[in-house]
Design an enzyme around this catalytic site. Structure first.
Site, PDB file in Angstrom:
ATOM      1  N   GLU A 176       0.829  -1.216   0.000  1.00 36.30           N
ATOM      2  CA  GLU A 176       0.000   0.000   0.000  1.00 36.30           C
ATOM      3  C   GLU A 176       0.863   1.265   0.000  1.00 36.30           C
ATOM      4  O   GLU A 176       0.691   2.157   0.845  1.00 36.30           O
ATOM      5  CB  GLU A 176      -0.935  -0.001   1.214  1.00 36.30           C
ATOM      6  CG  GLU A 176      -2.023  -1.046   1.111  1.00 36.30           C
ATOM      7  CD  GLU A 176      -3.132  -0.890   2.134  1.00 36.30           C
ATOM      8  OE1 GLU A 176      -2.906  -0.249   3.172  1.00 36.30           O
ATOM      9  OE2 GLU A 176      -4.228  -1.412   1.891  1.00 36.30           O
ATOM     10  N   GLU A 377      -5.693  -8.194  -1.078  1.00 39.02           N
ATOM     11  CA  GLU A 377      -6.363  -7.924   0.196  1.00 39.02           C
ATOM     12  C   GLU A 377      -7.804  -7.556  -0.089  1.00 39.02           C
ATOM     13  O   GLU A 377      -8.083  -6.684  -0.924  1.00 39.02           O
ATOM     14  CB  GLU A 377      -5.728  -6.740   0.946  1.00 39.02           C
ATOM     15  CG  GLU A 377      -4.428  -7.050   1.599  1.00 39.02           C
ATOM     16  CD  GLU A 377      -3.927  -5.904   2.473  1.00 39.02           C
ATOM     17  OE1 GLU A 377      -4.746  -5.223   3.118  1.00 39.02           O
ATOM     18  OE2 GLU A 377      -2.700  -5.705   2.496  1.00 39.02           O
TER      19      GLU A 377
HETATM   20  C1  BG6 Z   1      -4.458  -2.633   4.725  1.00 34.97           C
HETATM   21  C2  BG6 Z   1      -3.133  -3.141   5.180  1.00 34.97           C
HETATM   22  O1  BG6 Z   1      -4.430  -1.273   4.941  1.00 34.97           O
HETATM   23  O2  BG6 Z   1      -5.624  -3.009   5.351  1.00 34.97           O
HETATM   24  C3  BG6 Z   1      -3.197  -4.243   6.218  1.00 34.97           C
HETATM   25  O3  BG6 Z   1      -2.290  -3.513   4.132  1.00 34.97           O
HETATM   26  C4  BG6 Z   1      -4.389  -4.008   7.124  1.00 34.97           C
HETATM   27  O4  BG6 Z   1      -1.966  -4.283   6.876  1.00 34.97           O
HETATM   28  C5  BG6 Z   1      -5.645  -4.060   6.305  1.00 34.97           C
HETATM   29  O5  BG6 Z   1      -4.450  -4.870   8.208  1.00 34.97           O
HETATM   30  C6  BG6 Z   1      -6.930  -3.928   7.102  1.00 34.97           C
HETATM   31  O6  BG6 Z   1      -6.861  -2.831   7.955  1.00 34.97           O
HETATM   32  P1  BG6 Z   1      -7.202  -2.974   9.489  1.00 34.97           P
HETATM   33  O7  BG6 Z   1      -6.880  -1.693  10.077  1.00 34.97           O
HETATM   34  O8  BG6 Z   1      -8.637  -3.302   9.548  1.00 34.97           O
HETATM   35  O9  BG6 Z   1      -6.339  -4.079  10.000  1.00 34.97           O
END
Ligand code: BG6
Length: 479
Positions: A176, A377
């Site tokens: 990211e 993701e």
């Molecule tokens: C992304 C990141 O921003 O979202 C992860 O690459 C992160 O590291 C994921 O965990 C979800 O965000 P959060 O804050 O819900 O864990």
């Protein structure tokens, strides 16, 4: 005919700092995450000077994968994952970041992980840096403000490329890389680049200098990687929260067009190998003096990526005549002029749930760049309850994933997008990045640990585990 290629990379995604734990084991040094306390929705995580005895640092233990990796990888095998996206903690390899020799114990740890994955035919997909800069580089060098850190990063990249060159094919440089465009939350610049801002600094000018250095680091890593093994497939990784115009009012359309540059600046450079006109014009108008070294143009040109990996969780909306503050914004991922989208709902953490936005994103990215895409993701962070019989019925999570997978298949099958794979975020419960909580769970496997660090760490399969197993088995035919 099957809608997805038989080699479609179904998998799971994780990041070393959020699940490995063992923060002081195996010769590991401290990383930027090791000085971050836990926060919660609406309460930012604190970055402390050193580790303070009376504060809780959830990343120190993560979910103790460091000591339980065999058990966890066996579960991933049972789920039929074809790949696992995880990262290499920079501080396990170079504990302070500026050493000349790597830490053998750290290298051996990842050999063990990779070998264990391969034993179950799970392809490792590795991120070089997922918010894992050595603390020493952040404190003593100012992180990616400092060009020397580029050299240290490249040394780290070269070391791991050489070590794992015969076992790992898929790589991505920085996780990211573009989320630090949001300077309203200091954790983004800190975790991405090891940078803190002085009060009198223009955050934007600092950001673009840091960005330039990091873009150089990414391009150099790509070139080195391809030299070490031409069969490597190396991508970048961006966070994509599409920004919709609020209405068909041309002013809203233009507002969204300009705002989307926040999303495209990094991939524009990483894919095309040069800066886009809108960025150069903005530097000129704002009088930003971005330090450029001789040869940087060539470095960017020679280090372009081969695929685009991205995270997708939500969308946001901008309205040209609206001014709210980011803090007041009900919708995460928002901007100072973001408004609620009346057509979609949000999660408990204020993340807008928008599967169509994923199909839209796949189209936008593919049409802009014509490169293979990889959804590395996507997922639904929420609390989980055990039923009396000891099972977890996480239907909401299944619904979220199903709708997003459907949208992805539509993008492939109807829109002709080249999609390499899909790895849901936090395939096993881990520490949340933005809040440091455990109760914001994404996993298909539950881990018994709470926000304060209590619990047995026992692993339990949720209903989504069995559901995803069948999705993989049928290559997305049965959702
Ligand atoms: C992304 C990141 O921003 O979202 C992860 O690459 C992160 O590291 C994921 O965990 C979800 O965000 P959060 O804050 O819900 O864990």
């Amino acid at each position: 005919m099957a809608k997805l290629d038989k080699n479609f990379l179904w998998g799971g995604a994780l990041a070393a700092n959020q699940f490995e734990g063992g923060y002081d084991q195996g010769g590991k040094g401290l990383s930027v995450h090791d000085v971050m306390t836990a926060g919660e929705h609406g309460k930012a995580r604190e970055i402390t000077e050193t580790i303070e005895d009376d504060k809780f640092y959830p990343n120190h233990d993560g979910i103790d994968f460091y000591n339980r990796y065999k058990e966890d990888i066996a579960l991933f095998g049972e789920m039929r994952l074809k790949c696992l996206r995880t990262s290499i903690a920079w501080t396990r390899i170079f504990p302070n970041g500026d050493e000349t020799e790597p830490n053998e114990e750290g290298l051996q740890f990842y050999d063990n992980i990779i070998d264990e994955l391969l034993k179950y035919n799970i392809e490792p997909v590795l991120t070089l840096s997922h918010f894992e800069m050595p603390l020493h580089l952040a404190r003593e060098y100012g992180g990616f403000r400092n060009r020397k850190v580029v050299d240290y990063f490249v040394r780290f990249a070269e070391t791991v490329f050489n070590r794992y060159k015969d076992k790992v094919k898929y790589w991505m440089t920085f996780n990211e890389i573009n989320n630090q465009m949001d300077t309203s939350n200091p954790i983004f610049l800190w975790t991405n680049s090891g940078v803190t801002l002085a009060e009198d600094e223009d955050p934007e000018e600092v950001l673009y200098q840091v960005a330039h250095n990091e873009l150089i680091a990414s391009a150099l890593a790509v070139s080195k990687g391809k030299e070490i093994n031409p069969d490597f497939i190396i991508g970048n990784m961006i966070s994509h929260v599409p920004i919709y115009p609020y209405s068909c009012n041309p002013n809203d359309i233009m507002e969204a067009e300009i705002a989307n540059r926040l999303r495209f600046f990094f991939p524009d450079v990483q894919v095309r190998g040069y800066y886009p006109g809108y960025a150069l014009k903005m530097f000129e108008k704002n009088g930003y003096d971005i330090k450029w070294q001789e040869g940087d143009d060539e470095i960017l040109k020679n280090g372009t990526v081969e695929y685009i990996a991205f995270s997708y969780y939500m969308s946001t909306v901008v309205k040209h005549d609206e001014v709210t503050s980011v803090e007041d914004n009900v919708v995460n991922g928002g901007l100072p002029n973001s408004v609620k989208n009346p057509y979609i709902k949000e999660s408990q953490w204020g993340w807008a749930i928008d599967p169509v936005g994923l199909r839209y994103t796949l189209n936008v990215l593919y049409n802009r760049y014509q490169l293979p895409l990889f959804i590395v993701e996507n997922g639904f962070g929420t609390t989980d309850e055990f039923k009396e019989d000891g099972t977890i019925d996480d239907q909401e999570r299944i619904d979220y994933l199903r709708e997003h997978i459907k949208a992805s298949i539509q993008a492939v099958d109807e829109d002709g997008v080249d999609l390499m794979g899909y790895t849901p975020w936090g395939i096993i419960d881990i520490v949340s990045f933005t809040t440091g909580e455990m109760k914001k769970r994404y996993g298909l496997i539950h881990v018994d640990r709470d926000n304060e660090g209590n619990g047995t760490l026992k692993r339990t399969k949720k209903n989504s585990f069995y559901w995803f197993n069948n999705v993989i088995k049928t290559n997305g035919e049965e959702l």
